[in-house]
Write an enzyme that holds these catalytic residues in place. Sequence first.
Site, PDB file in Angstrom:
ATOM      1  N   GLU A  17       0.812  -1.217   0.000  1.00 26.94           N
ATOM      2  CA  GLU A  17       0.000   0.000   0.000  1.00 26.94           C
ATOM      3  C   GLU A  17       0.847   1.270   0.000  1.00 26.94           C
ATOM      4  O   GLU A  17       0.428   2.297  -0.510  1.00 26.94           O
ATOM      5  CB  GLU A  17      -0.949   0.010   1.206  1.00 26.94           C
ATOM      6  CG  GLU A  17      -1.960   1.129   1.160  1.00 26.94           C
ATOM      7  CD  GLU A  17      -3.204   0.842   1.991  1.00 26.94           C
ATOM      8  OE1 GLU A  17      -3.834   1.808   2.423  1.00 26.94           O
ATOM      9  OE2 GLU A  17      -3.547  -0.328   2.201  1.00 26.94           O
TER      10      GLU A  17
ATOM     11  N   ASP B 127      -2.905  -2.991   3.184  1.00 25.26           N
ATOM     12  CA  ASP B 127      -3.403  -3.157   4.547  1.00 25.26           C
ATOM     13  C   ASP B 127      -4.487  -4.227   4.590  1.00 25.26           C
ATOM     14  O   ASP B 127      -5.364  -4.285   3.712  1.00 25.26           O
ATOM     15  CB  ASP B 127      -3.978  -1.842   5.078  1.00 25.26           C
ATOM     16  CG  ASP B 127      -2.873  -0.869   5.489  1.00 25.26           C
ATOM     17  OD1 ASP B 127      -1.698  -1.256   5.434  1.00 25.26           O
ATOM     18  OD2 ASP B 127      -3.201   0.272   5.865  1.00 25.26           O
TER      19      ASP B 127
ATOM     20  N   TYR C  29      -1.188  -3.682  13.884  1.00 25.18           N
ATOM     21  CA  TYR C  29      -2.075  -2.922  12.989  1.00 25.18           C
ATOM     22  C   TYR C  29      -3.070  -2.073  13.786  1.00 25.18           C
ATOM     23  O   TYR C  29      -3.769  -2.574  14.678  1.00 25.18           O
ATOM     24  CB  TYR C  29      -2.814  -3.905  12.092  1.00 25.18           C
ATOM     25  CG  TYR C  29      -3.647  -3.265  11.012  1.00 25.18           C
ATOM     26  CD1 TYR C  29      -3.049  -2.632   9.934  1.00 25.18           C
ATOM     27  CD2 TYR C  29      -5.037  -3.311  11.064  1.00 25.18           C
ATOM     28  CE1 TYR C  29      -3.812  -2.055   8.934  1.00 25.18           C
ATOM     29  CE2 TYR C  29      -5.808  -2.734  10.068  1.00 25.18           C
ATOM     30  CZ  TYR C  29      -5.193  -2.107   9.011  1.00 25.18           C
ATOM     31  OH  TYR C  29      -5.946  -1.536   8.026  1.00 25.18           O
TER      32      TYR C  29
END
Length: 726
Positions: free
Chosen positions: A9, A105, A310
């Site tokens: 990403e 992600d 995350y």
Amino acid sequence: MSKSLVLAEKPSVARDIARVLNCNKKGNGFLEGEKYIVTWALGHLVTLADPEQYNKKYKTWSMEDLPMLPDNMKLEVIRQSSKQFYTVKEQMYRKDVNEIIIATDAGREGELVARWIIEKANVKKPIKRLWISSVTDKAIKDGFNKLKDGKAYENLYHSAVARAEADWIVGINATRALTVKYNAQLSCGRVQTPTLSMIAQREEEIKKFVPKEYYGITANIKELKLVWQDSNTKDIKTFDKARTNKILDSIKGQDAVIVDIEKSNKKSYAKGLYDLTELQRDANRIFGYSAKETLSIMQRLYENHKILTYPRTDSKYISDDLVDTLKDRIKACNVGQYGRIASKLLNSPIKTNKSFVDNSKVTDHHAIIPTEERVLLSNLNDNERKIYDLVVKRFLSVLYPPFEYEETSIKAKIGNENFIAKGKRVISLGWKEVYENNYYDEEEDNDEQNLPIINKGDILKVISIVQTTGKTKPPAPFNEGTLLQAMENPVRYMSDESKTLKKIIGETGGIGTVATRADIIEKLFNTFLIEKNGKDIFITSKGKQLMELVPEDLKSPALTAEWEQKLSLISQGKLNKNNFIKEMKEYSKTVVKEIKNSDETFRHDNMTRNKCPECGKFMLEVKGKKGKMYVCQDRECGHRKNISRETNARCPNCKKRLELRGEGDSQIFTCQCGYREKLSTFNERKSKEKSNVSKKEVSNYLKQQNKNKNESLNTDLADALSKLKF
């Protein structure tokens, strides 16, 4: 030899993956090795096409053209990042590339970033998915050893597309209809409008609130304070003043008799692990960070430093397969101030329980916890240290035993009236040891006292009896932390809705998602629908008027919660995306029709006599998140000019933050108390004072204030300035 193309990403994540996969050959927008080619997006490279891409007439905003409902939504390459898109496309079409590994992600939006690029490039190659919650070397290696079939995530992609298309269909049509109808820059959307409605409702509650005086009675005894308690309701206050006066007369001059002493051992368990929303709430409450700032800091700790997992998660639990990694994670944060606490855990078997380990409560991602990457605290700036501290202490605390204490309840009689006192004796600090008496608990009980040695039947001399008074308080205005909480659980703003809808909103996790709520709040600020006064958030005049203009059901959290539930069903393969979009189109027709037929009016009450230098129309004065500015009333012109900006410098008289007004050498600090000081004088005064903040640093700080970045603006210099006594 065939190769796999890995699509990350962001460049930073791509570099980490490339290093692990030994892709050392640098290309123009990619890194290559023997088996893999690693390339990257820059966030979204592709987006839904603007209305004028369907028909040139849509370039002019006209009520006659609404609603705009394309049969098939088009994609377009974002112009600013088009070079990278064509680089990625070129790599996808290489003959030696036999498959694409999506490494964006691991979530709904990340899936959309990659799939839209693949769809726009029109590539038909097998897809695999890298699904990881941290970007440490170990996590990347493990992830590539367990790559998933891309088909398993197609429903997640359909859900992401449905969300994007629904926002376009409802948001763009409603926004154009409002703007054209009322000749003002107005916008609405399926999440931002109910959020604004909740802020408006809270302000209305505060406005309508009438404080009521209440009364209580306190009896002071040597080393003890007894509080009157109603024998029927067990309440310690009453709204009946005459009753308290009567009680005071009846017990005057009498001693207190201890009628009962109850002792019980109790346990208090640590709060659960952090999800993003609770972390944003605590960071706002304790440090004053905005939701956007906290997410930005968390992203750096995850992506750059690789020491936290995350951030965009809505789970407060970890799964069973992570239990074996806990020891390594504790070792990773066994440094500095955490060393003593971490060492204690490492010297004994690690105990887990259902309060934080539960597979059934882990969604796409587990709770935010430290990674196995050893932390170098010296590499973190002040803001990063604070957020890291919150997460690590919460992580270590759940692994500690409960806080144990003995609670003592004393019941006494003075005349015929009941009085009580409570106290506690700590048996074991347990998890509170992690916080070393610095635990920021918003629900801490402050009514307890250190009790003297007392026995049942003791008769104690009353030194004084006083009547206490207080007033009921209105609900507090929203701040970013409490607004996030309301977005997550907006049931109290759905008083007219059915129990079924309230249950639905509980199941869907409120309005918006953990990944989008911070952006929604920022958008409300940037469109001048809300403003800040200190930490508190208030709706602007523009926002209040907008609430009168938008259709009623678009204001309700229930509607967006229903949509969010349907998006969840799409991601599970239980609902067809096309059926949902068809429903959104019908709803859009209803919304546009309602706005067209409305008899309401909109009036700018913030119009100034300053003319726009671009188009000559009068400018509007608005209060942004970082200060005041002039904005042209003409949507197509869009000219803006800063008037003032809030700084971290403090007024020497009232200690409130100073505003910096003007431009260049004529800049001046002003305060609402009337204090004024030229910037040049301020710089001279600061240089004479014994402080660590230099003239150059002040200048750099002012430049920083000028920048309109999405990242955290609470810099080290700002922190230093805020601590100075001006």
